[in-house]
Design a protein around this motif. Structure first.
Motif, PDB file in Angstrom:
ATOM      1  N   ILE A 315     -10.411   5.733   3.833  1.00 18.86           N
ATOM      2  CA  ILE A 315      -9.629   5.101   5.026  1.00 18.86           C
ATOM      3  C   ILE A 315      -8.209   4.561   4.284  1.00 18.86           C
ATOM      4  O   ILE A 315      -7.603   3.668   5.023  1.00 18.86           O
ATOM      5  CB  ILE A 315     -10.272   4.173   5.705  1.00 18.86           C
ATOM      6  CG1 ILE A 315     -10.966   3.068   4.777  1.00 18.86           C
ATOM      7  CG2 ILE A 315     -11.409   4.740   6.470  1.00 18.86           C
ATOM      8  CD1 ILE A 315     -11.394   2.127   5.400  1.00 18.86           C
ATOM      9  N   GLY A 316      -7.706   5.274   3.292  1.00 18.19           N
ATOM     10  CA  GLY A 316      -6.288   4.992   2.926  1.00 18.19           C
ATOM     11  C   GLY A 316      -6.339   4.030   1.494  1.00 18.19           C
ATOM     12  O   GLY A 316      -5.436   3.864   1.182  1.00 18.19           O
ATOM     13  N   GLY A 317      -7.441   3.460   1.178  1.00 14.97           N
ATOM     14  CA  GLY A 317      -7.451   2.619  -0.085  1.00 14.97           C
ATOM     15  C   GLY A 317      -6.667   1.387   0.198  1.00 14.97           C
ATOM     16  O   GLY A 317      -6.704   0.649   1.217  1.00 14.97           O
ATOM     17  N   LEU A 318      -6.304   0.694  -0.855  1.00 12.27           N
ATOM     18  CA  LEU A 318      -5.902  -0.583  -1.011  1.00 12.27           C
ATOM     19  C   LEU A 318      -4.205  -0.693  -1.425  1.00 12.27           C
ATOM     20  O   LEU A 318      -3.682  -1.835  -1.231  1.00 12.27           O
ATOM     21  CB  LEU A 318      -6.303  -1.368  -1.960  1.00 12.27           C
ATOM     22  CG  LEU A 318      -7.715  -1.809  -1.655  1.00 12.27           C
ATOM     23  CD1 LEU A 318      -8.491  -2.400  -2.875  1.00 12.27           C
ATOM     24  CD2 LEU A 318      -7.958  -2.844  -0.617  1.00 12.27           C
ATOM     25  N   GLY A 319      -3.615   0.639  -1.253  1.00 10.93           N
ATOM     26  CA  GLY A 319      -2.211   0.636  -1.445  1.00 10.93           C
ATOM     27  C   GLY A 319      -1.205   0.025  -0.912  1.00 10.93           C
ATOM     28  O   GLY A 319      -0.331  -0.841  -1.009  1.00 10.93           O
ATOM     29  N   GLN A 320      -1.490   0.014   0.421  1.00  9.02           N
ATOM     30  CA  GLN A 320      -0.479  -0.394   1.445  1.00  9.02           C
ATOM     31  C   GLN A 320      -0.642  -2.255   1.273  1.00  9.02           C
ATOM     32  O   GLN A 320       0.550  -2.808   1.363  1.00  9.02           O
ATOM     33  CB  GLN A 320      -0.842  -0.185   3.000  1.00  9.02           C
ATOM     34  CG  GLN A 320      -0.017  -0.774   3.960  1.00  9.02           C
ATOM     35  CD  GLN A 320      -0.199  -0.021   5.453  1.00  9.02           C
ATOM     36  OE1 GLN A 320      -1.274   0.340   5.917  1.00  9.02           O
ATOM     37  NE2 GLN A 320       0.647  -0.386   6.267  1.00  9.02           N
ATOM     38  N   LEU A 321      -1.493  -2.716   0.994  1.00  8.38           N
ATOM     39  CA  LEU A 321      -1.843  -4.003   1.279  1.00  8.38           C
ATOM     40  C   LEU A 321      -1.322  -4.644  -0.235  1.00  8.38           C
ATOM     41  O   LEU A 321      -0.468  -5.604  -0.123  1.00  8.38           O
ATOM     42  CB  LEU A 321      -3.290  -4.445   1.337  1.00  8.38           C
ATOM     43  CG  LEU A 321      -3.520  -5.866   0.830  1.00  8.38           C
ATOM     44  CD1 LEU A 321      -2.908  -6.701   2.130  1.00  8.38           C
ATOM     45  CD2 LEU A 321      -5.156  -6.084   1.199  1.00  8.38           C
ATOM     46  N   GLY A 322      -1.460  -3.770  -1.347  1.00  6.97           N
ATOM     47  CA  GLY A 322      -0.979  -4.044  -2.466  1.00  6.97           C
ATOM     48  C   GLY A 322       0.690  -4.059  -2.551  1.00  6.97           C
ATOM     49  O   GLY A 322       1.293  -4.945  -2.952  1.00  6.97           O
ATOM     50  N   THR A 323       1.318  -3.336  -2.001  1.00  5.37           N
ATOM     51  CA  THR A 323       2.486  -3.209  -1.671  1.00  5.37           C
ATOM     52  C   THR A 323       3.105  -4.274  -0.890  1.00  5.37           C
ATOM     53  O   THR A 323       4.239  -4.765  -1.129  1.00  5.37           O
ATOM     54  CB  THR A 323       2.875  -1.962  -1.071  1.00  5.37           C
ATOM     55  OG1 THR A 323       2.540  -0.585  -1.896  1.00  5.37           O
ATOM     56  CG2 THR A 323       4.778  -1.596  -1.007  1.00  5.37           C
ATOM     57  N   HIS A 324       2.303  -4.592   0.030  1.00  5.44           N
ATOM     58  CA  HIS A 324       2.743  -5.814   0.761  1.00  5.44           C
ATOM     59  C   HIS A 324       2.940  -7.044   0.053  1.00  5.44           C
ATOM     60  O   HIS A 324       3.842  -7.955   0.368  1.00  5.44           O
ATOM     61  CB  HIS A 324       1.939  -5.926   1.989  1.00  5.44           C
ATOM     62  CG  HIS A 324       2.122  -7.424   2.965  1.00  5.44           C
ATOM     63  ND1 HIS A 324       3.247  -7.264   3.728  1.00  5.44           N
ATOM     64  CD2 HIS A 324       1.415  -8.342   2.876  1.00  5.44           C
ATOM     65  CE1 HIS A 324       2.967  -8.502   4.096  1.00  5.44           C
ATOM     66  NE2 HIS A 324       1.845  -9.207   3.531  1.00  5.44           N
ATOM     67  N   LEU A 325       1.802  -7.168  -0.769  1.00  8.91           N
ATOM     68  CA  LEU A 325       1.723  -8.573  -1.442  1.00  8.91           C
ATOM     69  C   LEU A 325       2.869  -8.477  -2.569  1.00  8.91           C
ATOM     70  O   LEU A 325       3.482  -9.418  -3.124  1.00  8.91           O
ATOM     71  CB  LEU A 325       0.450  -8.553  -2.237  1.00  8.91           C
ATOM     72  CG  LEU A 325      -0.830  -8.828  -1.310  1.00  8.91           C
ATOM     73  CD1 LEU A 325      -2.127  -8.568  -1.779  1.00  8.91           C
ATOM     74  CD2 LEU A 325      -0.459 -10.516  -0.801  1.00  8.91           C
ATOM     75  N   LEU A 326       3.519  -7.278  -2.940  1.00  7.70           N
ATOM     76  CA  LEU A 326       4.510  -7.101  -3.804  1.00  7.70           C
ATOM     77  C   LEU A 326       5.812  -7.405  -3.260  1.00  7.70           C
ATOM     78  O   LEU A 326       6.760  -7.933  -3.670  1.00  7.70           O
ATOM     79  CB  LEU A 326       4.560  -5.706  -4.761  1.00  7.70           C
ATOM     80  CG  LEU A 326       3.516  -5.540  -5.939  1.00  7.70           C
ATOM     81  CD1 LEU A 326       3.518  -4.172  -6.368  1.00  7.70           C
ATOM     82  CD2 LEU A 326       3.747  -6.523  -6.901  1.00  7.70           C
ATOM     83  N   ASP A 327       6.071  -6.753  -2.071  1.00  8.04           N
ATOM     84  CA  ASP A 327       7.193  -6.806  -1.212  1.00  8.04           C
ATOM     85  C   ASP A 327       6.821  -7.258   0.405  1.00  8.04           C
ATOM     86  O   ASP A 327       6.277  -6.151   1.024  1.00  8.04           O
ATOM     87  CB  ASP A 327       7.893  -5.540  -1.198  1.00  8.04           C
ATOM     88  CG  ASP A 327       9.345  -5.681  -0.404  1.00  8.04           C
ATOM     89  OD1 ASP A 327       9.300  -6.459   0.114  1.00  8.04           O
ATOM     90  OD2 ASP A 327       9.981  -4.567  -0.556  1.00  8.04           O
ATOM     91  N   PRO A 328       6.906  -8.434   0.619  1.00  7.48           N
ATOM     92  CA  PRO A 328       6.495  -8.750   2.010  1.00  7.48           C
ATOM     93  C   PRO A 328       6.916  -8.054   3.154  1.00  7.48           C
ATOM     94  O   PRO A 328       6.576  -8.109   4.334  1.00  7.48           O
ATOM     95  CB  PRO A 328       6.747 -10.118   2.147  1.00  7.48           C
ATOM     96  CG  PRO A 328       6.715 -10.812   0.749  1.00  7.48           C
ATOM     97  CD  PRO A 328       7.277  -9.642  -0.209  1.00  7.48           C
ATOM     98  N   SER A 329       8.133  -7.374   2.922  1.00  3.87           N
ATOM     99  CA  SER A 329       8.914  -6.477   4.002  1.00  3.87           C
ATOM    100  C   SER A 329       8.062  -5.243   4.087  1.00  3.87           C
ATOM    101  O   SER A 329       8.233  -4.582   5.359  1.00  3.87           O
ATOM    102  CB  SER A 329      10.316  -6.083   3.625  1.00  3.87           C
ATOM    103  OG  SER A 329      10.277  -5.219   2.477  1.00  3.87           O
ATOM    104  N   ALA A 330       7.205  -5.023   3.449  1.00  2.00           N
ATOM    105  CA  ALA A 330       6.298  -3.598   3.692  1.00  2.00           C
ATOM    106  C   ALA A 330       5.008  -4.241   4.536  1.00  2.00           C
ATOM    107  O   ALA A 330       4.587  -5.417   4.520  1.00  2.00           O
ATOM    108  CB  ALA A 330       5.848  -3.337   2.280  1.00  2.00           C
ATOM    109  N   PRO A 331       4.506  -3.357   5.545  1.00  2.00           N
ATOM    110  CA  PRO A 331       3.371  -3.678   6.232  1.00  2.00           C
ATOM    111  C   PRO A 331       2.247  -4.024   5.489  1.00  2.00           C
ATOM    112  O   PRO A 331       1.876  -3.285   4.763  1.00  2.00           O
ATOM    113  CB  PRO A 331       3.385  -2.636   7.301  1.00  2.00           C
ATOM    114  CG  PRO A 331       4.047  -1.544   6.688  1.00  2.00           C
ATOM    115  CD  PRO A 331       5.105  -2.194   5.696  1.00  2.00           C
ATOM    116  N   ALA A 332       1.426  -4.832   5.861  1.00  2.00           N
ATOM    117  CA  ALA A 332       0.142  -5.335   5.149  1.00  2.00           C
ATOM    118  C   ALA A 332      -0.938  -4.221   5.713  1.00  2.00           C
ATOM    119  O   ALA A 332      -2.081  -3.849   5.007  1.00  2.00           O
ATOM    120  CB  ALA A 332      -0.336  -6.625   5.290  1.00  2.00           C
ATOM    121  N   GLY A 333      -0.810  -3.759   6.938  1.00  2.48           N
ATOM    122  CA  GLY A 333      -1.790  -2.791   7.427  1.00  2.48           C
ATOM    123  C   GLY A 333      -2.516  -3.720   8.390  1.00  2.48           C
ATOM    124  O   GLY A 333      -2.169  -4.873   8.581  1.00  2.48           O
TER     125      GLY A 333
END
Length: 521
Positions: A315-333
């Motif tokens: 179901i997509g893993g944790l990459g999207q959330l991890g990117t959000h925590l690095l750069d809050p402008s990215a969606p967390a999912g």
């Protein structure tokens, strides 16, 4: 950090629990969060999780030390690291290099073509040295090494084996001596668990318990490490250069770009990508019952580690959330919650299909639910979630509907880390195609922000409708029916919504398990 975890996981159907840590300019925040508030698990700083393929970045660090000592180079054939006499495939005289192994461009497949694990729930435990070397000798390359990116556990098992044999010690001992002890990672291990460490129980995405994955001693560098949250933060401090040790220079070397092939820019087993002018270095991991993420931005002195007791790869893993925590402008999912599928969608999917590889599947409607039956197997009922995917209730898999330009549906099947496209093999009537006029196309023109940093521009040219995402190429949209379009080449479905005055006011993008909505501007 907790707000981001809640945003992504609160009420998630998987019931996943997460151990999370963020380093920000030296300050560290940690926390534990469970999707099901009434089912908290007793995890703490001495709880270890399988980190899966993040292990590969540690193996790369061991290799980088050899390179720094001048013993080998990335451009050397992998045969130079292997025991004398080992047969390695080549293509038109081009040998597989060490650098191609650690950038997934070697040409070796994900797993050997004829590998059939005796236990699918612990797929690597029984691999022998002889089987690995025989599989390498018998592998047939279909292209020149370096020509294409293809993620390969097989290739990394070969490298892990080669490093262990060269050192004369098993992988766990080698890793402990060269990386774990220098970085102070006293609660990280492969097979020999420290007595004070407890192990989180793994789970499938349907909440059922999952057993551990075990690896042969010399091949564990592909994905066999287990670690606690504090230890993984020490590892990322080493990657940031803020925790000095003998291996710190080798860690920095693994982050340097080695290859860029097919849209994948790689260091030594690290994925590199640019976001808002910053280079993000990251890797995800996944085993039968666990998921993980490690990523960092050296310029911002920020790093993130996520360890999860549930397999989320399908179901997509944790990459999207991890990117959000690095750069809050990215969606967390968003959480995946149980939803009700439109009966029209279910009816459109009903039929007979064949997966890549030949397995036949039939989808049927049972009441208001969809069922699936593969050749020679029982029929299983499926539920539906808010991301638009169906999933079996009795085993771990995912069925993602895929709308085609002609208005019919097929699907993508996710199971055991594999992805297969389904082809319809029975005939179904095709609905009459809606062909909009130029004036009708103009009703959709506009900008539709989906996040703070990503929007879709919709425009028309020569009686055709196009969509262009921020910093992406324009794609032609095929009309399926009024207000429904599809970009089949990227599996994207776009639904336009109207207000009470019949004016288009927003759109919803459905793509790869994500549903994003944007208001028209």
């Amino acid at each position: 950090m907790r707000a981001a975890l809640e945003l992504r996981f609160k009420g998630d159907r998987t019931g996943a629990c997460i151990a999370a840590g963020v380093i920000d300019a030296g300050a560290i925040a940690t926390g534990y969060y469970c999707a099901n508030g009434s089912s908290q698990r007793p995890y703490d700083d001495h709880t270890a999780f399988e980190i899966g393929s993040i292990t590969k970045t540690m193996t790369a660090a061991l290799l980088a030390e050899l390179i720094a000592r001048g013993e080998v180079a990335l451009g050397d054939p992998i045969a130079r690291l292997l025991p004398p006499g080992t047969r390695v495939p080549s293509f038109n005289g081009h040998e597989i290099t060490i650098g191609q192994i650690v950038t997934h461009t070697s040409g070796l497949p994900g797993v050997p073509a004829d590998y059939r694990p005796p236990d699918i729930n612990n797929p690597y435990v029984s691999v022998t040295e002889r089987e690995l070397l025989d599989a390498l000798a018998e592998a047939k390359l279909t292209r020149e090494p370096g020509a294409k990116w293809e993620y390969s556990n097989f290739a990394m098992m070969v490298l892990s084996y080669a490093l262990a044999k060269r050192a004369g010690r098993d992988y766990e001992t080698l890793l402990r001596e060269h990386l774990l002890v220098p970085l102070g990672m006293t609660e990280t291990y492969v097979a020999h668990r420290p007595p004070q460490v407890r192990v989180a129980e793994g789970h499938f995405p349907n909440t059922a318990p999952a057993g551990p994955w075990d690896f042969p001693p010399d091949m564990a560098g592909v994905g066999g490490v287990r670690a606690t949250l504090p230890d993984m933060l020490r590892y990322l401090e080493g990657q940031l250069g803020t925790r000095e040790s003998a291996i710190t220079p080798a860690l920095a070397q693994t982050q340097e770009q080695v290859a860029s092939v097919g849209g994948h820019t790689m260091g030594m087993n690290w994925n590199l990508f640019t976001r808002n002018g910053h280079t993000i270095v990251a890797h995800e991991g996944g085993t039968g019952g666990y998921s993980s993420y490690a990523g960092f931005d050296r310029t911002a002195k920020r790093a993130v580690v996520l360890l999860c007791d549930t397999a989320l790869t399908s179901i997509g893993g944790l990459g999207q959330l991890g990117t959000h925590l690095l750069d809050p402008s990215a969606p967390a999912g968003a959480p995946r919650v149980v939803a009700t599928a439109d009966t029209k969608l279910i009816d459109a999917l009903v039929g007979k299909y064949r997966l890549q590889g030949g397995l036949g599947m039939e989808l049927r409607r049972k009441g208001s639910n969809l069922t699936i039956q593969a050749d020679g197997q029982p029929e299983f009922e499926m539920d539906y979630d808010s991301a638009g995917d169906f999933y079996p209730l009795k085993f771990d898999a995912l069925l993602r509907p895929k709308l085609k330009a002609d208005g019919t549906y097929t699907f993508t099947w996710f199971q055991l880390g594999g992805v297969a496209e389904a082809e319809q093999i029975d005939t179904r009537p095709v609905a009459a195609k809606w062909t909009p006029s130029e004036d009708q196309l103009k009703e959709y023109i506009g900008n539709y922000p989906l996040t703070s940093s990503f929007s879709l521009r919709v425009f028309s040219t020569d009686a055709k409708l196009f969509v262009q995402g921020t910093n992406q190429r324009a794609l032609e949209l095929a009309s399926v029916q009024r207000d429904l379009f599809v970009a089949e080449s990227v599996a994207a479905e776009i639904n336009f919504e109207r207000d009470a005055n019949d004016k288009v006011v927003s759109l919803t993008l459905k793509q790869r398990g994500q549903i994003l909505k944007g208001e028209r501007r």
